[in-house]
Design a protein around this motif. Structure first.
Motif, PDB file in Angstrom:
ATOM      1  N   ARG A  62      -3.065 -50.868   1.171  1.00  0.00           N
ATOM      2  CA  ARG A  62      -4.416 -51.087   1.693  1.00  0.00           C
ATOM      3  C   ARG A  62      -5.315 -51.470   0.518  1.00  0.00           C
ATOM      4  O   ARG A  62      -5.298 -50.805  -0.516  1.00  0.00           O
ATOM      5  CB  ARG A  62      -4.980 -49.797   2.303  1.00  0.00           C
ATOM      6  CG  ARG A  62      -4.342 -49.345   3.578  1.00  0.00           C
ATOM      7  CD  ARG A  62      -5.106 -48.148   4.150  1.00  0.00           C
ATOM      8  NE  ARG A  62      -5.323 -47.114   3.149  1.00  0.00           N
ATOM      9  CZ  ARG A  62      -4.478 -46.109   2.925  1.00  0.00           C
ATOM     10  NH1 ARG A  62      -3.364 -46.000   3.627  1.00  0.00           N
ATOM     11  NH2 ARG A  62      -4.735 -45.215   1.986  1.00  0.00           N
ATOM     12  N   CYS A  63      -6.049 -52.535   0.716  1.00  0.00           N
ATOM     13  CA  CYS A  63      -6.973 -52.910  -0.345  1.00  0.00           C
ATOM     14  C   CYS A  63      -8.169 -53.593   0.312  1.00  0.00           C
ATOM     15  O   CYS A  63      -8.034 -54.681   0.870  1.00  0.00           O
ATOM     16  CB  CYS A  63      -6.290 -53.833  -1.343  1.00  0.00           C
ATOM     17  SG  CYS A  63      -7.320 -54.133  -2.767  1.00  0.00           S
ATOM     18  N   PRO A  64      -9.327 -52.957   0.267  1.00  0.00           N
ATOM     19  CA  PRO A  64     -10.460 -53.465   1.055  1.00  0.00           C
ATOM     20  C   PRO A  64     -11.059 -54.761   0.515  1.00  0.00           C
ATOM     21  O   PRO A  64     -11.664 -55.515   1.272  1.00  0.00           O
ATOM     22  CB  PRO A  64     -11.481 -52.319   0.977  1.00  0.00           C
ATOM     23  CG  PRO A  64     -11.103 -51.527  -0.244  1.00  0.00           C
ATOM     24  CD  PRO A  64      -9.629 -51.677  -0.394  1.00  0.00           C
ATOM     25  N   ASN A  65     -10.888 -54.999  -0.771  1.00  0.00           N
ATOM     26  CA  ASN A  65     -11.527 -56.172  -1.369  1.00  0.00           C
ATOM     27  C   ASN A  65     -10.507 -56.976  -2.156  1.00  0.00           C
ATOM     28  O   ASN A  65      -9.745 -56.403  -2.941  1.00  0.00           O
ATOM     29  CB  ASN A  65     -12.655 -55.738  -2.303  1.00  0.00           C
ATOM     30  CG  ASN A  65     -13.605 -54.760  -1.629  1.00  0.00           C
ATOM     31  OD1 ASN A  65     -14.207 -55.092  -0.603  1.00  0.00           O
ATOM     32  ND2 ASN A  65     -13.684 -53.548  -2.162  1.00  0.00           N
ATOM     33  N   ALA A 125      -9.456 -49.243  -9.030  1.00  0.00           N
ATOM     34  CA  ALA A 125      -9.216 -48.094  -8.155  1.00  0.00           C
ATOM     35  C   ALA A 125     -10.206 -46.986  -8.455  1.00  0.00           C
ATOM     36  O   ALA A 125     -10.768 -46.911  -9.557  1.00  0.00           O
ATOM     37  CB  ALA A 125      -7.797 -47.573  -8.349  1.00  0.00           C
ATOM     38  N   ASP A 126     -10.404 -46.119  -7.441  1.00  0.00           N
ATOM     39  CA  ASP A 126     -11.178 -44.895  -7.658  1.00  0.00           C
ATOM     40  C   ASP A 126     -10.357 -43.933  -8.512  1.00  0.00           C
ATOM     41  O   ASP A 126      -9.150 -44.089  -8.646  1.00  0.00           O
ATOM     42  CB  ASP A 126     -11.482 -44.218  -6.303  1.00  0.00           C
ATOM     43  CG  ASP A 126     -12.494 -45.014  -5.495  1.00  0.00           C
ATOM     44  OD1 ASP A 126     -13.228 -45.824  -6.099  1.00  0.00           O
ATOM     45  OD2 ASP A 126     -12.512 -44.829  -4.261  1.00  0.00           O
ATOM     46  N   ARG A 139     -16.710 -53.053  -7.764  1.00  0.00           N
ATOM     47  CA  ARG A 139     -16.456 -52.413  -9.057  1.00  0.00           C
ATOM     48  C   ARG A 139     -15.642 -51.150  -8.827  1.00  0.00           C
ATOM     49  O   ARG A 139     -15.648 -50.588  -7.739  1.00  0.00           O
ATOM     50  CB  ARG A 139     -17.778 -52.036  -9.729  1.00  0.00           C
ATOM     51  CG  ARG A 139     -18.525 -53.245 -10.254  1.00  0.00           C
ATOM     52  CD  ARG A 139     -19.957 -52.876 -10.640  1.00  0.00           C
ATOM     53  NE  ARG A 139     -20.579 -53.983 -11.354  1.00  0.00           N
ATOM     54  CZ  ARG A 139     -20.443 -54.189 -12.673  1.00  0.00           C
ATOM     55  NH1 ARG A 139     -19.710 -53.361 -13.396  1.00  0.00           N
ATOM     56  NH2 ARG A 139     -21.016 -55.210 -13.253  1.00  0.00           N
ATOM     57  N   ALA A 140     -14.975 -50.718  -9.861  1.00  0.00           N
ATOM     58  CA  ALA A 140     -14.118 -49.540  -9.697  1.00  0.00           C
ATOM     59  C   ALA A 140     -14.128 -48.694 -10.946  1.00  0.00           C
ATOM     60  O   ALA A 140     -14.445 -49.177 -12.033  1.00  0.00           O
ATOM     61  CB  ALA A 140     -12.696 -49.976  -9.385  1.00  0.00           C
ATOM     62  N   ASP A 141     -13.758 -47.406 -10.778  1.00  0.00           N
ATOM     63  CA  ASP A 141     -13.728 -46.464 -11.900  1.00  0.00           C
ATOM     64  C   ASP A 141     -12.667 -46.867 -12.924  1.00  0.00           C
ATOM     65  O   ASP A 141     -12.864 -46.806 -14.117  1.00  0.00           O
ATOM     66  CB  ASP A 141     -13.382 -45.053 -11.398  1.00  0.00           C
ATOM     67  CG  ASP A 141     -14.408 -44.541 -10.410  1.00  0.00           C
ATOM     68  OD1 ASP A 141     -15.556 -45.025 -10.460  1.00  0.00           O
ATOM     69  OD2 ASP A 141     -14.062 -43.663  -9.593  1.00  0.00           O
TER      70      ASP A 141
END
Lengths: 155, 281, 763
Positions: C333-336, C293-294, C171-173
């Motif tokens: 860069r994208c961790p998920n 994204a955060d 989940r992200a902001d």
């Protein structure tokens, strides 16, 4: 040959008298130059006047050979890339890196020759407008403009 | 396929009378595409490039009479001052190679709604001169176009010339295409202002089965323009003119654009052309 | 009987020099023989009968009338295919001549050979084919629906590539979503498909052909013709561009069949409209994206569904979808990640390779998403990209850790640092129409024109991926001719205009220190070079030439040492063997005399691995190339017309083997990107192409293409020959998305479809 009676095409090409007999009435000057006279320098990229790859001089006027009917060239004078007095333009295209696959190149060289004959020191806008009928798929045109400027500096 | 190469105009007319299905060719910019791409195999072709009078122009009772074989390049170079609208339109035709060969006569013969010469011819009330062995007739260009790629020519006729009055005021032409050169019109608009007669002529290209005039728009703007002082028309007037031009169009959706966009673009072009032309009046 | 081909030319030059093309002079003089220029005595012309329907069952084919037409020498149908009537790059699913069904508009059904092309055309028109017309599958979503007709035995789903990387329920902001649509682009090489097949009188055939990969053509032809490989010999003829359009067979098998049948040489040369159905196109696509994204802009996840329309036959679709999926998140860069890439069969024109190969479609989407995300975060779009930019050691969403230089942030900074061109308002009265949207069509004198600036970055793989054994073979010969040493290089690498001939000579010249290098014409007498595609040829065939030249050099040094020239370290320079001090010891002419030194080497880059079918995780790619673009556009916002004012690009090329050629790739590649962004689209309605000509399929002209400012980085890849990177494709990837971003900036419109059309910007 089952295509009608055929016509005789007799014209001056690059200063030499050329005659072809039994030409199918629907043959373009481009086809006649290439397949009858063995002058393959003018290219068959679109055959609808949209790409300029078959640019030649017909009685001194820049035209697309694909849009001239073979019979219309009777008695006319044709100058193709093979007979062009265009060494300076040609050298400039090589030096500027304006040639990749090169299929558009003969047409562009003839069109550039025509431009520089009319406008010896063209502005970039004039170069672009004059060469808008010559499509190149490889270079993105930057080096073609360089080549025209290089040739203009030499002329 | 037969190939005829008449040396004189009367010879050409005789050949056309004898072979009514024969296709005339001059610049070849339309005919050759059809031949090269196997879209058409006419029974015969009549090459009109040997007939010198077709490539000439002159005056005829106050009108310019321009041979059907006069090229776009000639129009730009030799007649640009007298026919500025047609010259602007000619500059948008294809490439130098095409303009060196293509002719208004050919444009008329093909009668495509997208022909670039048509709107300026309409805007300045031009006439088409048709000839056959049985005589010569002149038709208002508005009556010449009868449908998409259809015109009022009889099969035994050839286009001899078109006749047009030298500009009596500013003229403009504008054409939308989806590339910045070498493009067939998505739609186009021509405007001719006659300062002496206080008349405005218009022409719409590629937005109907034939090139069209915007009669209501013409009438509207003739009444609105400040002919005395040449003051700039109000924005509302300019906009209204554009709307009336758009309303006169009968566009369709096709491979080059949508009907809605064509109407929209015509309104914009009409407004701009009027503003440019009037500013030069 | 051989047609006249381009004569080999001696080339001088070393790696890093801006060597002029050896074929340049021939080309500017009109003397360079292209495949459509070939001719030999007694040559016939081939023509192809094509399907007028996108989907139909063939009930019967009657060739009787065609056979009796004047000048006709042969009329062939599927019954005349000597070998297996199926071919294909990835799997054999396409008939050489349709027999039971036609699956796309323009599919080849029958062939004619005649003395004159018009006779062949007239006879082709007399081949009577009876069809039972079937409702075509023209929508890729429809192709996946349960009730859709199965167009091939294994169903309509060609490949589904899944990536499941990291946390699947992340989940992200801040979340942004978007759906994007990419039109079908054509490679439109200026030289239409063409070639000359010459029968050898002993059952074999020689084919002179413009192709990207001689050996894959040869393999497919041998099976189709039912001949052993050695009976089907291919020689490269002059090529008028390629860009992916010449990866698949077009007229190759047809010309060979007609030549073998008639016993006469046969030339086939497509018209431009025929070319539009004669090769595959860039896949049109629908892409649905979600980015999370955060608050600080750090990417948390990417989810995407990418659906590509493969058209009627597979071609290289399965590899294209792998690329579209692997690079779907862009160079960030994208961790998920949760990505589904699907490519399906339909009855639309077949799609396959085109410059950028899957990474073009997704770049439009991920770059639009980055801009959207920046807007949602209130961040500068370049800053957002730099914050998330991949770097050395970044793990891709496929789990592969990227090694070597990864200068994504640097490239973005560099394109941003170019000064901006003068704006509309600063240009004043004398502005030529040619520099305004609409050009000489006189649509604006400045009214309604707004400027926009946009940025994009992209990346893709270089070379073949997913475990494919990528390799190329080179033979290098050194001998003395006319008192001077001469090197001949022989590979099967296709010169497609990019300058491969020149590059091979430069490499051999550098390794051997010999001044006169001749590159022999490519043919199948030497081992495969793989395709001139995937930006791989300089790397792979360059690597092979380097290895073979090194081997030759080693032998020369051994000979020199065995003849007791007193130096421990020997190399060749300027036609002489030199010692450690760089002084000439002996000329090659003297040392070699009559001796010929020949070495053949096959070069393999590092291996790659198959993607895991469930997670898409693997070290699937060999090398990566990165580029960034900035576009400046002027948009006539009332008419929706666009003038691209300037492109600026930065790209890491590792090492520029030929700087002039590298610039040409960056400029030309960007022009093709521009084309897709604002004008190029094959319009297909109900399976039928409506604009198969250069009148209505619009290519950028010199008035459409702006200057390209370039910053070429040479950061050196530790794994590749000379540190080079593939160059050809990155310019085509991010150029278009940058232009669309600039159009969005100029208009404030949320553009989700390319090419951008005037009505998208006005209505």
């Amino acid at each position: 040959m089952g295509l009608g009676r055929g016509v005789k095409v007799s014209c001056t090409v690059n200063g030499h008298k050329q005659v072809a007999d039994g030409v199918w009435e629907g043959e373009s000057l481009l086809y006649v130059l290439r397949e009858r006279f063995g002058l393959y320098g003018s290219k068959n990229a679109c055959e609808q006047g949209e790409c300029g790859s078959c640019s030649v001089y017909l009685d001194g006027t820049l035209v697309c050979a694909c849009l001239v009917l073979g019979g219309q060239a009777n008695g006319r004078s044709v100058v193709t890339i093979e007979g062009l007095e265009g060494a300076k333009v040609q050298q400039a295209y090589v030096e500027a890196g304006a040639v990749q696959c090169g299929f558009c190149t003969p047409g562009l060289v003839v069109a550039t020759h025509d431009l520089l004959h009319r406008v010896p020191h063209p502005s970039e806008a004039q170069i672009r407008e004059a060469l808008a009928g010559n499509v190149c798929r490889c270079t993105g045109y930057a080096k073609i403009i360089d080549a025209v400027n290089l040739a203009a500096g030499r002329l | 396929m037969e190939f005829f190469q008449p040396a004189t105009w009367s010879e050409a007319l005789a050949m056309k009378a004898a072979h009514p299905e024969a296709m005339p060719i001059v610049g070849g910019t339309d005919v050759m595409v059809e031949l090269n791409l196997d879209h058409r195999r006419p029974e015969a072709i009549i090459d009109l490039t040997r007939i010198s009078e077709l490539t000439q122009w002159g005056t005829d009772d106050g009108l310019l009479r321009i041979g059907a074989g006069v090229t776009y390049s000639q129009l730009i170079n030799e007649l640009g001052d007298r026919l500025p609208g047609l010259a602007i339109a000619s500059r948008t035709v294809g490439s130098p190679q095409i303009r060196n060969r293509g002719t208004v006569g050919g444009n008329l013969g093909t009668a495509s709604p997208a022909g670039d010469a048509h709107p300026p011819l309409l805007a300045s009330d031009s006439q088409v001169e048709l000839a056959s062995t049985s005589g010569v007739r002149r038709l208002a260009v508005g009556e010449f176009f009868t449908g998409p790629k259809r015109n009022a020519m009889r099969k035994d006729e050839l286009i001899a010339a078109f006749l047009v009055e030298p500009a009596r005021g500013p003229q403009q032409f504008s054409k939308v295409g989806t590339r910045n050169a070498m493009v067939i019109a998505v739609c186009s608009f021509a405007l001719a202002i006659d300062l002496e007669r206080r008349r405005v002529g218009s022409g719409i290209g590629s937005a109907g089965p034939t090139p069209l005039r915007a009669i209501e728009a013409e009438e509207f703007i003739q009444g609105e323009l400040d002919w005395e002082n040449r003051a700039r028309p109000s924005d509302a007037t300019l906009r209204r003119f554009g709307e009336l031009v758009a309303a006169a169009a009968k566009p369709i959706d096709d491979v080059r654009g949508t009907a809605t966009y064509r109407r929209h673009a015509l309104a914009v072009m009409a407004r701009r052309c009027l503003e440019w032309a009037w500013a030069a009046a | 009987m051989r047609p006249r081909l381009a004569p080999p030319t001696a080339i001088r030059g070393r790696v890093g020099d801006g060597v002029q093309r050896p074929d340049g002079l021939l080309k500017v003089r009109g003397e360079f023989p292209y495949s459509s220029d070939l001719q030999v005595e007694g040559m016939l012309w081939g023509a192809t009968v094509r399907s007028p329907h996108p989907y139909a069952r063939i009930l019967s084919i009657d060739t009787a009338a065609a056979r009796t037409m004047p000048g006709v020498r042969a009329v062939l149908t599927h019954e005349d295919v000597p070998g297996k009537n199926l071919y294909g790059l990835e799997f054999e699913d396409q008939p050489v001549l349709a027999h039971d069904f036609v699956r796309y508009w323009g599919e080849a059904v029958a062939l004619v050979a005649a003395d004159h092309p018009e006779q062949a055309r007239r006879a082709a028109a007399k081949v009577h084919v009876e069809y039972q017309v079937l409702p075509p599958v023209v929508d890729p979503e429809q192709a996946l629906s349960p009730g859709a007709p199965r167009l091939h035995p294994n169903g309509n789903l060609l490949r589904h590539v899944k990536i499941r990387h990291g946390e699947q329920a992340a989940r992200a902001d801040v979340v942004v979503k978007g759906e994007y649509e990419i039109g079908m682009q054509d490679q439109a090489p200026l030289g239409p498909e063409s070639g000359l097949a010459v029968p050898d009188g002993e059952g074999g055939v020689d084919l002179y052909i413009a192709t990207q990969w001689l050996h894959i053509d040869q393999q497919q032809l041998a099976r189709v013709l039912g001949l052993p490989l050695e009976k089907v010999r291919l020689t490269m003829a002059g090529i008028g561009g390629a860009f992916g359009a010449r990866e698949d067979l077009s007229m190759q098998a047809h010309a060979c069949m007609l030549a073998l049948k008639t016993g006469q040489p046969v030339k086939i040369s497509y018209s431009r409209p025929e070319s539009f159905v004669g090769h595959v196109h860039r896949h049109p696509g629908r892409l649905a994206y979600e980015h999370g994204a955060d608050r600080d802009g750090t990417l948390v996840y990417v989810k995407a569904r990418i659906l590509l329309d493969g058209g009627a036959y597979a071609s290289s679709s399965t590899a294209v979808i792998a690329n579209a999926t692997c690079f779907s998140a862009g160079p960030y860069r994208c961790p998920n990640a949760t990505i589904d890439g699907l490519v399906v069969y339909t009855n639309n024109p077949p799609c396959g390779a085109m410059r950028g190969f899957g990474s073009v479609q997704n770049c439009y989407a991920h770059e639009a998403q980055m801009d959207k995300l920046a807007a949602a975060l209130g961040m500068d779009p370049v800053e957002l990209r730099i914050r998330n930019a991949m770097e050395t050691g970044t793990e891709m969403i496929t789990g592969q850790v990227i090694d070597g230089p990864v200068p994504v942030a640097e490239l973005l900074r560099r394109v941003m640092s170019f000064s901006l061109p003068i704006g509309v308002e600063g240009r004043g009265e004398g502005t030529p129409l040619t520099s305004l949207p609409g050009g000489v069509s006189n649509t604006t004198h400045g009214e309604g024109v707004t400027r926009g600036v946009g940025y994009a970055a992209g990346f893709k793989n270089i070379g073949y991926s997913e475990g494919f054994d990528d390799h190329s073979t080179a033979r290098v010969r050194l001998f003395v001719a006319g008192g001077k040493p001469r090197v001949e290089v022989h590979t099967a690498a296709a010169e497609v205009g990019q300058g491969m001939v020149m590059v091979q000579a430069q490499i051999a010249g550098s390794e051997l220190g010999v001044n006169e290098i001749v590159v022999l014409n490519a043919d199948t007498r030497i081992g495969s070079a793989g395709s001139s595609s995937a930006s791989r040829q300089t790397y792979i065939t360059g690597g092979a030439v380097k290895a073979a030249a090194e081997a030759v050099c080693k032998r020369v040094c051994e000979i020199a040492q065995s003849e007791l020239y007193p130096a421990n370290v020997l190399r060749i320079e300027n036609d002489s063997v030199v010692g450690a001090d760089g002084k000439p010891i002996v000329s090659l002419a003297t040392l070699l005399g009559d001796e010929v030194i020949e070495e053949t080497r096959t070069f393999h880059p590092r291996r790659t691995h198959h993607l895991d079918p469930e997670t898409g995780q693997a070290d699937a790619h060999m090398q990566f190339a990165f580029a960034a673009h900035r576009a400046v556009v002027d948009v006539d916002t009332e008419l929706g017309l666009v003038k691209v004012v300037e492109l600026a690009t930065a790209q890491d090329v590792g090492m520029a083997i030929n700087p002039l050629a590298v610039q040409g790739q960056l400029e030309g590649g960007a022009a093709q990107g521009l084309g897709l962004a604002v004008m190029e689209e094959i319009l297909v309605k109900d399976g039928v192409i409506r604009n198969a000509s250069f009148t209505d399929y619009l290519l950028p002209t010199i008035l459409d293409m702006p200057p390209v400012r370039m910053d070429i980085l040479e950061l050196g890849d530790p794994n590749s020959p000379y540190g080079l990177k593939g160059v050809g494709e990155p310019p085509t990837i991010s150029s278009g998305p940058a232009i669309v971003a600039a159009i969005r900036a100029a208009t404030g419109r949320d553009i989700t479809r390319v090419p951008v059309r005037p009505h998208d910007l006005t209505l």
